[in-house]
Scaffold this motif. Sequence first.
Motif, PDB file in Angstrom:
ATOM      1  N   VAL A 181      50.118  65.024  35.688  1.00 42.13           N
ATOM      2  CA  VAL A 181      51.789  64.773  35.766  1.00 42.13           C
ATOM      3  C   VAL A 181      51.792  63.959  35.300  1.00 42.13           C
ATOM      4  CG1 VAL A 181      53.412  65.737  37.452  1.00 42.13           C
ATOM      5  CG2 VAL A 181      50.989  66.847  37.675  1.00 42.13           C
ATOM      6  N   ILE A 182      51.312  62.562  35.978  1.00 42.29           N
ATOM      7  CA  ILE A 182      52.002  61.488  36.322  1.00 42.29           C
ATOM      8  C   ILE A 182      51.402  61.205  34.870  1.00 42.29           C
ATOM      9  CG2 ILE A 182      51.112  58.996  36.120  1.00 42.29           C
ATOM     10  CD1 ILE A 182      50.112  59.873  39.317  1.00 42.29           C
ATOM     11  N   LEU A 183      50.257  61.651  34.151  1.00 34.73           N
ATOM     12  CA  LEU A 183      49.939  60.750  32.415  1.00 34.73           C
ATOM     13  C   LEU A 183      51.031  61.848  31.357  1.00 34.73           C
ATOM     14  CD1 LEU A 183      46.109  61.389  31.658  1.00 34.73           C
ATOM     15  CD2 LEU A 183      47.747  58.835  31.540  1.00 34.73           C
ATOM     16  N   LYS A 184      51.621  62.699  31.692  1.00 30.83           N
ATOM     17  CA  LYS A 184      52.426  63.394  30.981  1.00 30.83           C
ATOM     18  C   LYS A 184      53.700  63.560  30.789  1.00 30.83           C
ATOM     19  CE  LYS A 184      53.822  68.421  29.632  1.00 30.83           C
ATOM     20  NZ  LYS A 184      53.126  70.220  31.026  1.00 30.83           N
ATOM     21  N   ASN A 185      54.374  63.070  31.729  1.00 32.35           N
ATOM     22  CA  ASN A 185      55.478  62.173  32.092  1.00 32.35           C
ATOM     23  C   ASN A 185      55.522  60.962  32.660  1.00 32.35           C
ATOM     24  OD1 ASN A 185      57.258  65.163  33.025  1.00 32.35           O
ATOM     25  ND2 ASN A 185      55.087  64.934  33.518  1.00 32.35           N
ATOM     26  N   ASP A 186      54.746  60.287  31.704  1.00 32.07           N
ATOM     27  CA  ASP A 186      54.620  58.651  31.628  1.00 32.07           C
ATOM     28  C   ASP A 186      55.515  57.877  32.999  1.00 32.07           C
ATOM     29  OD1 ASP A 186      53.596  57.876  29.029  1.00 32.07           O
ATOM     30  OD2 ASP A 186      55.997  57.575  28.288  1.00 32.07           O
ATOM     31  N   LEU A 187      54.769  58.373  33.641  1.00 30.04           N
ATOM     32  CA  LEU A 187      55.764  58.231  35.125  1.00 30.04           C
ATOM     33  C   LEU A 187      54.597  56.459  35.818  1.00 30.04           C
ATOM     34  CD1 LEU A 187      55.345  61.280  37.171  1.00 30.04           C
ATOM     35  CD2 LEU A 187      56.978  60.421  35.822  1.00 30.04           C
ATOM     36  N   TYR A 188      55.596  55.807  36.444  1.00 29.15           N
ATOM     37  CA  TYR A 188      55.382  54.909  37.101  1.00 29.15           C
ATOM     38  C   TYR A 188      54.872  53.439  36.203  1.00 29.15           C
ATOM     39  CZ  TYR A 188      55.120  58.532  40.639  1.00 29.15           C
ATOM     40  OH  TYR A 188      54.803  59.455  41.052  1.00 29.15           O
ATOM     41  N   GLY A 189      55.542  53.350  35.386  1.00 29.90           N
ATOM     42  CA  GLY A 189      55.560  52.237  34.255  1.00 29.90           C
ATOM     43  C   GLY A 189      55.004  52.487  32.446  1.00 29.90           C
ATOM     44  N   LEU A 190      53.856  53.467  33.069  1.00 29.21           N
ATOM     45  CA  LEU A 190      52.896  53.820  31.999  1.00 29.21           C
ATOM     46  C   LEU A 190      54.007  53.786  30.144  1.00 29.21           C
ATOM     47  CD1 LEU A 190      50.980  56.626  33.234  1.00 29.21           C
ATOM     48  CD2 LEU A 190      50.589  54.746  32.912  1.00 29.21           C
ATOM     49  N   ASP A 191      55.202  54.017  30.398  1.00 28.78           N
ATOM     50  CA  ASP A 191      56.224  54.135  29.252  1.00 28.78           C
ATOM     51  C   ASP A 191      56.358  52.805  29.033  1.00 28.78           C
ATOM     52  OD1 ASP A 191      57.632  53.648  31.614  1.00 28.78           O
ATOM     53  OD2 ASP A 191      59.498  54.384  30.260  1.00 28.78           O
ATOM     54  N   VAL A 192      56.259  51.137  29.945  1.00 30.51           N
ATOM     55  CA  VAL A 192      56.904  50.198  29.603  1.00 30.51           C
ATOM     56  C   VAL A 192      55.254  49.427  29.414  1.00 30.51           C
ATOM     57  CG1 VAL A 192      56.596  47.833  31.046  1.00 30.51           C
ATOM     58  CG2 VAL A 192      57.662  49.492  32.266  1.00 30.51           C
ATOM     59  N   HIS A 193      54.044  50.564  29.246  1.00 34.47           N
ATOM     60  CA  HIS A 193      52.781  50.001  28.870  1.00 34.47           C
ATOM     61  C   HIS A 193      52.559  50.353  27.417  1.00 34.47           C
ATOM     62  CE1 HIS A 193      50.483  48.036  32.429  1.00 34.47           C
ATOM     63  NE2 HIS A 193      51.305  48.449  32.855  1.00 34.47           N
ATOM     64  N   ARG A 194      53.417  50.792  27.153  1.00 32.82           N
ATOM     65  CA  ARG A 194      53.440  51.592  26.082  1.00 32.82           C
ATOM     66  C   ARG A 194      53.944  50.717  25.343  1.00 32.82           C
ATOM     67  NH1 ARG A 194      55.449  55.393  24.579  1.00 32.82           N
ATOM     68  NH2 ARG A 194      56.624  56.421  25.841  1.00 32.82           N
ATOM     69  N   TRP A 195      55.209  50.598  25.028  1.00 32.12           N
ATOM     70  CA  TRP A 195      56.108  49.501  25.069  1.00 32.12           C
ATOM     71  C   TRP A 195      55.903  48.240  25.057  1.00 32.12           C
ATOM     72  CZ3 TRP A 195      58.911  44.846  24.638  1.00 32.12           C
ATOM     73  CH2 TRP A 195      59.978  44.605  23.683  1.00 32.12           C
ATOM     74  N   LEU A 196      55.117  47.957  26.026  1.00 30.28           N
ATOM     75  CA  LEU A 196      54.433  46.335  25.067  1.00 30.28           C
ATOM     76  C   LEU A 196      52.976  46.411  24.285  1.00 30.28           C
ATOM     77  CD1 LEU A 196      54.310  44.999  29.040  1.00 30.28           C
ATOM     78  CD2 LEU A 196      55.577  44.742  27.645  1.00 30.28           C
ATOM     79  N   GLN A 197      53.019  47.165  24.663  1.00 33.94           N
ATOM     80  CA  GLN A 197      51.636  47.234  23.314  1.00 33.94           C
ATOM     81  C   GLN A 197      52.183  47.907  22.047  1.00 33.94           C
ATOM     82  OE1 GLN A 197      49.235  50.835  25.239  1.00 33.94           O
ATOM     83  NE2 GLN A 197      47.698  49.844  26.086  1.00 33.94           N
ATOM     84  N   ALA A 198      52.810  48.088  22.093  1.00 31.17           N
ATOM     85  CA  ALA A 198      53.430  47.931  20.559  1.00 31.17           C
ATOM     86  C   ALA A 198      54.211  46.765  19.919  1.00 31.17           C
ATOM     87  CB  ALA A 198      54.629  49.160  20.486  1.00 31.17           C
TER      88      ALA A 198
END
Length: 377
Positions: A181-198
């Motif tokens: 559920v966390i992965l599917k919805n980019d919760l708890y800062g996973l979206d932050v990490h994707r942005w930083l990696q990009a």
Amino acid sequence: MKVLVFGGSFDPVHKGHVAVLKKALAVIKPDITHVVPAYQSPFKALSPTPFKLRMQMAKAAFGKLGKNIVFDDYELKQGGKTYSYQLVQYLLQRYEQPEIYLLAGTDCLNDLHHWKNPQYIFKHATVVAGKRRGFTENKVDFKHIFLPGQFPKMSSTRVRAHILASGAIPQEKVPAAVGQVILKNDLYGLDVHRWLQAHLKPNRYLHSVKVAELCAILSDIYEVPVGQAVQAGILHDAAKGFSGPELIAFCKEHKIKVPFFEDICRFEPLLLHSYASAWLAQHHFGVKDKDVLHAIAEHTLGSLQMSTLSKILFVADISSKDRKYKDAFVIRTLAAQDLEKALLYAANRKLWFTIDSQKWLCPVGIELWNHLVKCAA
């Protein structure tokens, strides 16, 4: 009729939650169990994680533990802060003469007397608690049951901080179904990490992770909320991918206030990245905490009014485990013992790095050094 009720923010559900509910089901043997995610806990700010996702995580974690489990949206329907005594009232109205068992964590057991209308709870419900390691029991004078054994010392706060710092879900703490559920919805800062990696080079992204991890360690020592420390650490270099001219244009476009702005633009425009990173943290990532924003803005040059959080980030930035120069270990070790001494050492190293590189010394850094020397005298 035995009714077991388990309420909480479940933000997210972790294996400690699962273990204590599983044991309670075995010991109490309820006829029906209500799992009640909080809409807003009376003791916490409104969670940014939508209720429906926290309910989804609860269903994923608890759904197969037993029969007759009701995943109750009672608090969502209330639409605001709901107190435990109101939950007990609701169950008394829903069932005829129920025997209510209120499952609570040991971390709140000693505080139950301070809850809203506690005597109502004590009169109509039996409190059930699982002991965590290191729990010191105060004398309790209400109906209660301690579940046998000890339970993992976990917290949702720590799980969130771990994910935000590392970009990874701790599998030893989070049930696999909840992790999905966390992965599917980019919760708890996973979206932050994707942005930083990009937007950052791989070594700069790695540095951000290592700084966040060190900030988390130091936050425990100096009693700073771990969520604040990790948020500042992971976002402190968000603008590091910009070139000097891009940073100048960015700061002008967004009217970012920077001390000695003209001189910095002329001699060392890359110093602007800390101020631009603070802007991104606020306006792109939605950070509202002023202490976090100030810490990000001050992490390169410092200031004369640094908070404990700012000092932690300043020190962590120069001594994180990805730093290979010999003094990084010295500063990191010193930081675990005396933050002020570590800050002085870190400021010293930053000045010498600048001088050795034959670069311009910003007056802010010089002012900080003089201030720290005076304070240490």
